[in-house]
Design a protein around this motif. Structure first.
Motif, PDB file in Angstrom:
ATOM      1  N   SER A  28       0.223  24.256   3.782  1.00 19.42           N
ATOM      2  CA  SER A  28       0.003  22.791   4.086  1.00 19.42           C
ATOM      3  C   SER A  28       1.404  22.256   3.857  1.00 19.42           C
ATOM      4  N   LEU A  29       2.260  21.672   4.598  1.00 22.97           N
ATOM      5  CA  LEU A  29       3.534  21.089   4.386  1.00 22.97           C
ATOM      6  C   LEU A  29       3.499  19.957   3.448  1.00 22.97           C
ATOM      7  N   PHE A  30       3.453  18.739   3.975  1.00 22.56           N
ATOM      8  CA  PHE A  30       3.565  17.635   3.138  1.00 22.56           C
ATOM      9  C   PHE A  30       2.789  16.620   3.923  1.00 22.56           C
ATOM     10  N   SER A  31       2.382  15.631   3.073  1.00 21.75           N
ATOM     11  CA  SER A  31       1.351  14.483   3.776  1.00 21.75           C
ATOM     12  C   SER A  31       2.296  13.615   4.425  1.00 21.75           C
ATOM     13  N   LEU A  32       1.626  12.979   5.559  1.00 18.75           N
ATOM     14  CA  LEU A  32       2.330  11.823   6.344  1.00 18.75           C
ATOM     15  C   LEU A  32       1.629  10.575   6.065  1.00 18.75           C
ATOM     16  N   SER A  33       2.356   9.517   5.821  1.00 17.54           N
ATOM     17  CA  SER A  33       1.700   8.467   5.790  1.00 17.54           C
ATOM     18  C   SER A  33       1.916   7.621   7.130  1.00 17.54           C
ATOM     19  N   PHE A  34       1.010   6.941   7.737  1.00 18.79           N
ATOM     20  CA  PHE A  34       1.455   6.304   8.856  1.00 18.79           C
ATOM     21  C   PHE A  34       0.645   5.268   9.144  1.00 18.79           C
ATOM     22  N   SER A  35       0.796   4.261   9.899  1.00 20.14           N
ATOM     23  CA  SER A  35       0.245   2.951  10.102  1.00 20.14           C
ATOM     24  C   SER A  35      -0.763   2.997  11.555  1.00 20.14           C
ATOM     25  N   GLN A  36      -1.875   2.495  11.427  1.00 19.76           N
ATOM     26  CA  GLN A  36      -2.598   2.092  12.502  1.00 19.76           C
ATOM     27  C   GLN A  36      -3.375   1.076  12.183  1.00 19.76           C
ATOM     28  N   LEU A  95       0.879  -1.144  -0.139  1.00 17.51           N
ATOM     29  CA  LEU A  95       0.015   0.070  -0.026  1.00 17.51           C
ATOM     30  C   LEU A  95       0.942   1.470   0.078  1.00 17.51           C
ATOM     31  N   SER A  96       2.241   1.063   0.397  1.00 18.44           N
ATOM     32  CA  SER A  96       2.980   2.225   0.276  1.00 18.44           C
ATOM     33  C   SER A  96       3.740   2.516  -0.746  1.00 18.44           C
ATOM     34  N   LEU A  97       3.830   1.680  -1.741  1.00 22.66           N
ATOM     35  CA  LEU A  97       4.648   1.653  -2.852  1.00 22.66           C
ATOM     36  C   LEU A  97       4.496   2.631  -3.630  1.00 22.66           C
ATOM     37  N   TYR A 126       6.683   4.033   5.507  1.00 24.71           N
ATOM     38  CA  TYR A 126       7.240   5.087   4.790  1.00 24.71           C
ATOM     39  C   TYR A 126       6.386   6.368   5.249  1.00 24.71           C
ATOM     40  N   VAL A 127       7.418   7.525   5.291  1.00 26.99           N
ATOM     41  CA  VAL A 127       6.785   8.718   5.680  1.00 26.99           C
ATOM     42  C   VAL A 127       7.365   9.727   4.650  1.00 26.99           C
ATOM     43  N   GLN A 128       6.600  10.720   3.999  1.00 25.58           N
ATOM     44  CA  GLN A 128       6.880  11.431   3.197  1.00 25.58           C
ATOM     45  C   GLN A 128       8.136  12.510   3.825  1.00 25.58           C
ATOM     46  N   VAL A 169      15.672   1.620  -2.629  1.00 26.06           N
ATOM     47  CA  VAL A 169      16.262   1.736  -1.339  1.00 26.06           C
ATOM     48  C   VAL A 169      15.328   2.035  -0.529  1.00 26.06           C
ATOM     49  N   LEU A 170      14.397   3.011  -0.873  1.00 29.04           N
ATOM     50  CA  LEU A 170      13.161   3.337   0.066  1.00 29.04           C
ATOM     51  C   LEU A 170      12.029   2.209   0.239  1.00 29.04           C
ATOM     52  N   ALA A 171      11.708   1.416  -0.886  1.00 26.24           N
ATOM     53  CA  ALA A 171      11.127   0.367  -0.711  1.00 26.24           C
ATOM     54  C   ALA A 171      11.290  -0.716   0.083  1.00 26.24           C
TER      55      ALA A 171
END
Length: 449
Positions: free
Chosen positions: A393-401, A165-167, A209-211, A196-198
């Motif tokens: 608006s800075l940047f989007s953060l991806s986070f898990s829950q 889902l993060s790719l 992964y977080v922006q 590398v990030l993946a």
């Protein structure tokens, strides 16, 4: 390879050629202040002279030189590996070569593992469109955007699903990363960054992964020809920064550093702190981006790298390698004062004072404080209310829950319009120098409390 290390005086070698900018982007790129200066910048000759015949490194000598004038781009990657704790200065050439080869093999094994799940990895391309839904079902129409590859079956493994889902978000960020540099006109270089990030994300799903991670990783991709070496340098850098990127539904990891910043300003400049609180800026949310991506947006590319290595040299702890490798052989500076010389200036203060770990590795916080101090008079005089505060608006953060990746936009206050002119105009060397002064002042006042 990338460069860094500056001098703000006239003269010196112009290093912009090491990191060429695309012609059409020249007008939009912040001015670079850094120039390599003989006798101050760590040169290739000085670097090689710091090794003994079998490879032991005189880290004390290297740190002094970096703290005076940064690192010449021709050796930047090799020096960063020591600054970030990839290698032990007391090791030999033979020991390091053995460790490097082992790490390359390990990275290769991880990459093959990921490639079996996502064949695009290692192909020289990357994906920019979601490949699965949150319920794990394939998205067949993603084929064109994702190099003709689609997930064929429903993904039932929660860990694999979380990663997949993060790719595409990694891909979207990669496409935007340092696009003004000629280096990233080559799609294969973008692909290396994505790979590398993946792979890092697959191995660190507790953070995910977080922006902003793309901004930290990009210089490593440019500095190292070997992708595995770039990965390990990035992995070590993230050891220092990963908690900043940790997020939950109710908090961000960087809030810890924001809390330290608040405490620092309240201690060294209570009047400014109170003024910011009156403007609803007392939570220092305007500093989120500075701290998360280490001033990549406030400095030119070259100047940001110089700032990084300056901070890493000042924060250097000779026990980093042993700590990361979970070894027992630690240097105890408290028992041997001579060992203090192997610590960076900033870290040495804590070893000398015997204070706890609470504020270690937070030089970036004091750099932000130094920026605020330079704007102190204008902030107090001209910023009178929320009309002077710019909301962006800075940047989007991806986070898990609960195993599900979510996204949200952080709408934060970028303090006063007065700070709007700092992008591309900050002096990295001066900022670090002032940060050390503020740090010393903070320690003295904190000890009296």
């Amino acid at each position: 390879m990338f460069c860094c290390g500056f001098m703000w005086k006239s003269g010196g070698e112009d290093l912009q050629g090491f990191y060429p900018v695309r012609p059409e982007c020249q007008a939009d790129v912040p001015r670079t202040r850094f120039k390599s200066r003989a006798g101050k910048t760590l040169s290739a000759r000085r670097w090689h002279a710091a090794f003994t015949e079998d490879g032991h490194l005189d880290m004390e000598k290297v740190l002094r030189r970096i703290q005076r004038g940064g690192i010449h781009p021709s050796i930047k990657g090799a020096v960063w590996e020591f600054l970030l704790g990839c290698y032990d200065p007391d090791s030999t050439f033979q020991e390091r070569n053995k460790l490097r080869n082992r790490r390359r093999e390990q990275y290769g094994a991880w990459k093959e593992e990921c490639k079996k799940m996502v064949p695009v990895i290692g192909s020289g391309k990357f994906v920019t469109m979601a490949v699965v839904l949150e319920n794990g079902k394939p998205i067949e129409e993603s084929s064109v955007e994702n190099q003709g590859w689609v997930v064929k079956n429903t993904v039932t493994d929660e860990r694999v699903l979380q990663w997949m889902l993060s790719l595409h978000q990694i891909g979207l960020d990669v496409a935007r990363t340092d696009r003004y540099l000629s280096f990233y006109e080559n799609t294969s270089n973008q692909s290396k960054l994505w790979d590398v990030l993946a792979i890092y994300t697959w191995l660190n799903l507790d953070i995910g992964y977080v922006q902003g991670m793309n901004d930290i990783c990009s210089p490593m991709i440019i500095l190292f020809d070997n992708e595995a070496d770039a990965f390990w340098c990035f992995e070590r850098a993230m050891r220092r920064l990963r908690e900043n990127f940790r997020a939950t539904a109710t908090s961000m990891g960087v809030q810890t550093q924001l809390g330290v910043l608040s405490q620092v300003i309240k201690t060294v400049d209570p009047r400014l702190h109170q003024h910011l609180e009156d403007l609803d800026g007392g939570e220092y949310l305007f500093a989120i981006r500075m701290l998360m991506v280490l001033f990549r947006r406030e400095f030119s590319f070259l100047d940001a790298l110089y700032l990084w290595e300056m901070m890493w040299a000042m924060e250097y702890n000779p026990n980093m390698f042993a700590t990361y490798e979970e070894l027992e052989n630690r240097n105890n500076a408290a028992e041997d004062p001579k060992l203090l010389k192997r610590y960076g200036k900033f870290e040495r203060k804590y070893v000398n004072s015997g204070r706890n770990e609470q504020h270690r590795n937070t030089l970036a916080v004091f750099v932000v404080a130094s920026v605020l101090q330079t704007k102190n008079k204008r902030l107090l005089k001209e910023a009178k209310g929320l009309d002077d505060v710019v909301q962006v608006s800075l940047f989007s953060l991806s986070f898990s829950q609960s195993g599900k990746t979510k996204r949200r936009k952080l709408q934060i206050y970028v303090v006063l319009q007065i700070l709007g002119d700092i992008a591309g105009n900050l002096d990295a060397k001066k900022a670090c120098k002032e940060a050390l002064k503020i740090h010393e002042k903070f320690l003295k006042k904190a000890n009296r409390q």
